[in-house]
Design a protein around this motif. Sequence first.
Motif, PDB file in Angstrom:
ATOM      1  N   ALA A 151       0.809  -1.190   0.213  1.00 18.83           N
ATOM      2  CA  ALA A 151      -0.410   0.018  -0.044  1.00 18.83           C
ATOM      3  C   ALA A 151       1.217   1.226   0.190  1.00 18.83           C
ATOM      4  O   ALA A 151       0.770   2.469  -0.716  1.00 18.83           O
ATOM      5  N   ILE A 152       1.791   1.308   0.918  1.00 17.93           N
ATOM      6  CA  ILE A 152       2.458   2.330   1.104  1.00 17.93           C
ATOM      7  C   ILE A 152       3.491   2.634  -0.410  1.00 17.93           C
ATOM      8  O   ILE A 152       4.248   3.726  -0.711  1.00 17.93           O
ATOM      9  N   ARG A 153       3.660   1.459  -1.238  1.00 16.47           N
ATOM     10  CA  ARG A 153       4.342   1.455  -2.141  1.00 16.47           C
ATOM     11  C   ARG A 153       3.686   2.027  -3.393  1.00 16.47           C
ATOM     12  O   ARG A 153       4.439   3.140  -4.004  1.00 16.47           O
ATOM     13  N   LEU A 154       2.464   2.217  -3.505  1.00 17.46           N
ATOM     14  CA  LEU A 154       1.885   2.905  -4.723  1.00 17.46           C
ATOM     15  C   LEU A 154       1.859   4.096  -3.758  1.00 17.46           C
ATOM     16  O   LEU A 154       1.651   4.752  -5.359  1.00 17.46           O
ATOM     17  N   VAL A 155       1.479   4.398  -2.625  1.00 15.55           N
ATOM     18  CA  VAL A 155       1.658   6.055  -2.461  1.00 15.55           C
ATOM     19  C   VAL A 155       3.178   6.308  -2.785  1.00 15.55           C
ATOM     20  O   VAL A 155       3.074   7.505  -3.441  1.00 15.55           O
ATOM     21  N   ALA A 156       4.159   5.653  -2.880  1.00 15.54           N
ATOM     22  CA  ALA A 156       5.578   6.239  -2.937  1.00 15.54           C
ATOM     23  C   ALA A 156       5.591   6.599  -4.478  1.00 15.54           C
ATOM     24  O   ALA A 156       6.403   7.454  -4.815  1.00 15.54           O
ATOM     25  N   LEU A 157       4.865   5.508  -5.099  1.00 15.93           N
ATOM     26  CA  LEU A 157       5.328   5.690  -6.973  1.00 15.93           C
ATOM     27  C   LEU A 157       4.629   7.103  -7.353  1.00 15.93           C
ATOM     28  O   LEU A 157       4.171   7.657  -7.886  1.00 15.93           O
ATOM     29  N   ALA A 158       2.718   6.988  -6.382  1.00 12.89           N
ATOM     30  CA  ALA A 158       2.335   8.560  -6.764  1.00 12.89           C
ATOM     31  C   ALA A 158       3.004   9.871  -6.173  1.00 12.89           C
ATOM     32  O   ALA A 158       3.270  10.975  -6.698  1.00 12.89           O
ATOM     33  N   VAL A 159       4.424   9.958  -5.040  1.00 13.89           N
ATOM     34  CA  VAL A 159       4.700  10.658  -4.532  1.00 13.89           C
ATOM     35  C   VAL A 159       5.765  11.264  -5.499  1.00 13.89           C
ATOM     36  O   VAL A 159       5.963  12.515  -6.143  1.00 13.89           O
ATOM     37  N   ALA A 160       6.166  10.438  -6.433  1.00 11.54           N
ATOM     38  CA  ALA A 160       6.993  10.238  -7.360  1.00 11.54           C
ATOM     39  C   ALA A 160       6.669  11.361  -8.093  1.00 11.54           C
ATOM     40  O   ALA A 160       7.710  11.509  -8.912  1.00 11.54           O
ATOM     41  N   GLU A 161       5.145  10.921  -9.016  1.00 12.65           N
ATOM     42  CA  GLU A 161       5.106  11.105 -10.366  1.00 12.65           C
ATOM     43  C   GLU A 161       4.314  12.502 -10.049  1.00 12.65           C
ATOM     44  O   GLU A 161       3.997  12.766 -11.228  1.00 12.65           O
ATOM     45  N   ALA A 162       3.880  12.715  -9.197  1.00  9.22           N
ATOM     46  CA  ALA A 162       3.193  13.632  -8.303  1.00  9.22           C
ATOM     47  C   ALA A 162       3.188  15.398  -8.801  1.00  9.22           C
ATOM     48  O   ALA A 162       4.652  15.340  -8.852  1.00  9.22           O
ATOM     49  N   ASP A 163       2.372  16.449  -9.138  1.00  7.18           N
ATOM     50  CA  ASP A 163       3.031  16.891 -10.038  1.00  7.18           C
ATOM     51  C   ASP A 163       2.929  18.236  -8.365  1.00  7.18           C
ATOM     52  O   ASP A 163       2.343  17.761  -6.772  1.00  7.18           O
ATOM     53  N   ASP A 164       3.189  19.310  -8.433  1.00 11.63           N
ATOM     54  CA  ASP A 164       3.564  20.004  -6.346  1.00 11.63           C
ATOM     55  C   ASP A 164       1.509  19.695  -6.043  1.00 11.63           C
ATOM     56  O   ASP A 164       1.918  19.668  -4.649  1.00 11.63           O
ATOM     57  N   ASN A 165       0.636  19.690  -6.464  1.00 12.66           N
ATOM     58  CA  ASN A 165      -0.308  19.832  -6.293  1.00 12.66           C
ATOM     59  C   ASN A 165      -0.609  19.178  -5.034  1.00 12.66           C
ATOM     60  O   ASN A 165      -1.396  19.153  -4.407  1.00 12.66           O
ATOM     61  N   GLN A 166      -0.721  17.796  -6.127  1.00 16.62           N
ATOM     62  CA  GLN A 166      -0.610  16.812  -6.053  1.00 16.62           C
ATOM     63  C   GLN A 166       0.204  16.192  -5.263  1.00 16.62           C
ATOM     64  O   GLN A 166      -0.376  15.187  -3.981  1.00 16.62           O
ATOM     65  N   ALA A 167       1.224  16.218  -4.780  1.00 18.33           N
ATOM     66  CA  ALA A 167       2.038  15.751  -3.676  1.00 18.33           C
ATOM     67  C   ALA A 167       1.615  16.488  -2.845  1.00 18.33           C
ATOM     68  O   ALA A 167       1.580  15.934  -1.483  1.00 18.33           O
ATOM     69  N   ASP A 168       0.949  17.699  -2.494  1.00 17.53           N
ATOM     70  CA  ASP A 168       0.311  18.435  -1.091  1.00 17.53           C
ATOM     71  C   ASP A 168      -0.769  17.788  -0.991  1.00 17.53           C
ATOM     72  O   ASP A 168      -1.146  17.405   0.626  1.00 17.53           O
ATOM     73  N   TRP A 169      -1.609  17.034  -1.866  1.00 19.82           N
ATOM     74  CA  TRP A 169      -2.802  16.320  -0.958  1.00 19.82           C
ATOM     75  C   TRP A 169      -2.520  15.274  -0.982  1.00 19.82           C
ATOM     76  O   TRP A 169      -3.389  14.682  -0.047  1.00 19.82           O
ATOM     77  N   LEU A 170      -1.161  14.387  -1.153  1.00 19.21           N
ATOM     78  CA  LEU A 170      -0.371  13.152  -0.897  1.00 19.21           C
ATOM     79  C   LEU A 170      -0.024  12.949   0.510  1.00 19.21           C
ATOM     80  O   LEU A 170      -0.858  12.653   1.569  1.00 19.21           O
ATOM     81  N   GLN A 171       0.423  13.930   0.874  1.00 17.51           N
ATOM     82  CA  GLN A 171       0.996  14.453   1.758  1.00 17.51           C
ATOM     83  C   GLN A 171      -0.455  14.876   2.623  1.00 17.51           C
ATOM     84  O   GLN A 171      -0.387  13.962   4.130  1.00 17.51           O
TER      85      GLN A 171
END
Length: 138
Positions: free
Chosen positions: A71-91
């Motif tokens: 589960a955390i691996r998928l979040v990590a993959l998304a964090v690596a691909e995310a733009d700044d706005n998406q990264a903020d919402w992932l965080q």
Amino acid sequence: MPEMTSALKAALTAASSPSSAQRVCAGQALASSADVSEVAEALVGLLLDVEDTAVTRQTAEALTRVGTVAAIRLVALAVAEADDNQADWLQTGVHDALAGTGSVPDVAAACGKLARDPEEAVRRGAADIWAWADGTRS
């Protein structure tokens, strides 16, 4: 691989729904099956949802609550691909899960395992999540 349940199939269908509310529900329903390849692909899509930040945030929260390495691996993959706005919402989603009541899985332990992942993007994303998790405890 075991046959997919009808509930899992329905959640996978909802993951591509035009309704953001259905996509949020799909992310929450699919999170516990993050180790199933078709589900993992759908979850990364939900984490990087371009139409609604609520989908990103709540899927990240659901996966963090599950807290498995998969589960955390998928979040990590998304964090690596995310733009700044998406990264903020992932965080924000990760923080929501860690700040919530109830037992929270050891996200730091999962990130520690992912620090040795063969995929560089996963290692990078896991380092970010580890820092976020560390920030919620201090």
